[in-house]
Design a protein around this motif. Structure first.
Motif, PDB file in Angstrom:
ATOM      1  N   LEU A 166       0.823  -1.213   0.000  1.00 33.93           N
ATOM      2  CA  LEU A 166       0.000   0.000   0.000  1.00 33.93           C
ATOM      3  C   LEU A 166       0.856   1.261   0.000  1.00 33.93           C
ATOM      4  CD1 LEU A 166      -2.847  -1.039   2.466  1.00 33.93           C
ATOM      5  CD2 LEU A 166      -3.005  -0.746  -0.012  1.00 33.93           C
ATOM      6  N   VAL A 167       1.885   1.288   0.827  1.00 34.28           N
ATOM      7  CA  VAL A 167       2.766   2.465   0.884  1.00 34.28           C
ATOM      8  C   VAL A 167       3.443   2.688  -0.470  1.00 34.28           C
ATOM      9  CG1 VAL A 167       4.902   3.344   1.907  1.00 34.28           C
ATOM     10  CG2 VAL A 167       3.123   2.392   3.372  1.00 34.28           C
TER      11      VAL A 167
ATOM     12  N   LYS B 166       3.293   9.714  -9.960  1.00 38.98           N
ATOM     13  CA  LYS B 166       2.649   9.811 -11.265  1.00 38.98           C
ATOM     14  C   LYS B 166       1.731  11.031 -11.318  1.00 38.98           C
ATOM     15  CE  LYS B 166       1.815   7.902 -15.257  1.00 38.98           C
ATOM     16  NZ  LYS B 166       2.846   7.759 -16.263  1.00 38.98           N
ATOM     17  N   LEU B 167       1.011  11.298 -10.232  1.00 39.21           N
ATOM     18  CA  LEU B 167       0.099  12.439 -10.171  1.00 39.21           C
ATOM     19  C   LEU B 167       0.867  13.750 -10.353  1.00 39.21           C
ATOM     20  CD1 LEU B 167      -2.953  12.810  -9.610  1.00 39.21           C
ATOM     21  CD2 LEU B 167      -2.335  13.261  -7.243  1.00 39.21           C
TER      22      LEU B 167
ATOM     23  N   PHE C 291       1.587   6.336  -6.990  1.00 40.86           N
ATOM     24  CA  PHE C 291       0.439   7.121  -7.439  1.00 40.86           C
ATOM     25  C   PHE C 291       0.733   8.615  -7.365  1.00 40.86           C
ATOM     26  CE2 PHE C 291      -3.456   9.433  -6.255  1.00 40.86           C
ATOM     27  CZ  PHE C 291      -4.193   9.227  -7.406  1.00 40.86           C
ATOM     28  N   PHE C 292       1.290   9.069  -6.229  1.00 39.11           N
ATOM     29  CA  PHE C 292       1.562  10.496  -6.079  1.00 39.11           C
ATOM     30  C   PHE C 292       2.696  10.965  -6.988  1.00 39.11           C
ATOM     31  CE2 PHE C 292      -0.685   9.878  -1.967  1.00 39.11           C
ATOM     32  CZ  PHE C 292      -1.732  10.753  -2.237  1.00 39.11           C
TER      33      PHE C 292
ATOM     34  N   GLY D  71       2.427   1.657  -3.350  1.00 41.96           N
ATOM     35  CA  GLY D  71       1.402   2.041  -4.321  1.00 41.96           C
ATOM     36  C   GLY D  71       1.051   3.511  -4.226  1.00 41.96           C
ATOM     37  N   PHE D  72       0.871   4.008  -2.987  1.00 32.49           N
ATOM     38  CA  PHE D  72       0.572   5.431  -2.817  1.00 32.49           C
ATOM     39  C   PHE D  72       1.731   6.307  -3.270  1.00 32.49           C
ATOM     40  CE2 PHE D  72      -2.837   4.135   0.207  1.00 32.49           C
ATOM     41  CZ  PHE D  72      -3.872   4.806  -0.434  1.00 32.49           C
ATOM     42  N   ILE D  73       2.951   5.893  -2.982  1.00 37.23           N
ATOM     43  CA  ILE D  73       4.111   6.671  -3.444  1.00 37.23           C
ATOM     44  C   ILE D  73       4.121   6.730  -4.968  1.00 37.23           C
ATOM     45  CG2 ILE D  73       6.640   6.664  -3.603  1.00 37.23           C
ATOM     46  CD1 ILE D  73       6.680   5.598  -0.725  1.00 37.23           C
TER      47      ILE D  73
END
Length: 81
Positions: free
Chosen positions: A58-59, A68-69, A65-66, A61-63
């Protein structure tokens, strides 16, 4: 037939034994010792490992995602200019 004396061939065999065979035998012995000492995790330990793995996924994945964002608008500014 080679031109080497039997003592030279014996020396080469000893070098081969010292440099390749003996380390391989030691590795096999150490590996067997490790496998015999390992134990299967109980349910509590298994759940703890599973939880840590899920949190790690999860960590990461969030890294991702952000990153890429943030990368998309910067890329549009650079390419769109």
């Amino acid at each position: 037939r080679s031109n080497r004396s039997p003592s030279q061939e014996k020396g080469e065999m000893e070098l081969l034994d010292e440099n390749f065979v003996q380390p391989f035998i030691h590795f096999i012995e150490d590996s067997k010792r490790l496998v015999h000492r390992c134990t299967k995790p109980d349910m509590k330990e298994f759940a703890k490992i599973g939880t840590a793995t899920i949190v790690g996924f999860l960590v990461m994945g969030f890294i991702g995602f952000f990153v890429k964002l943030i990368h998309i608008p910067i890329n549009n500014i650079i390419v769109g200019a």
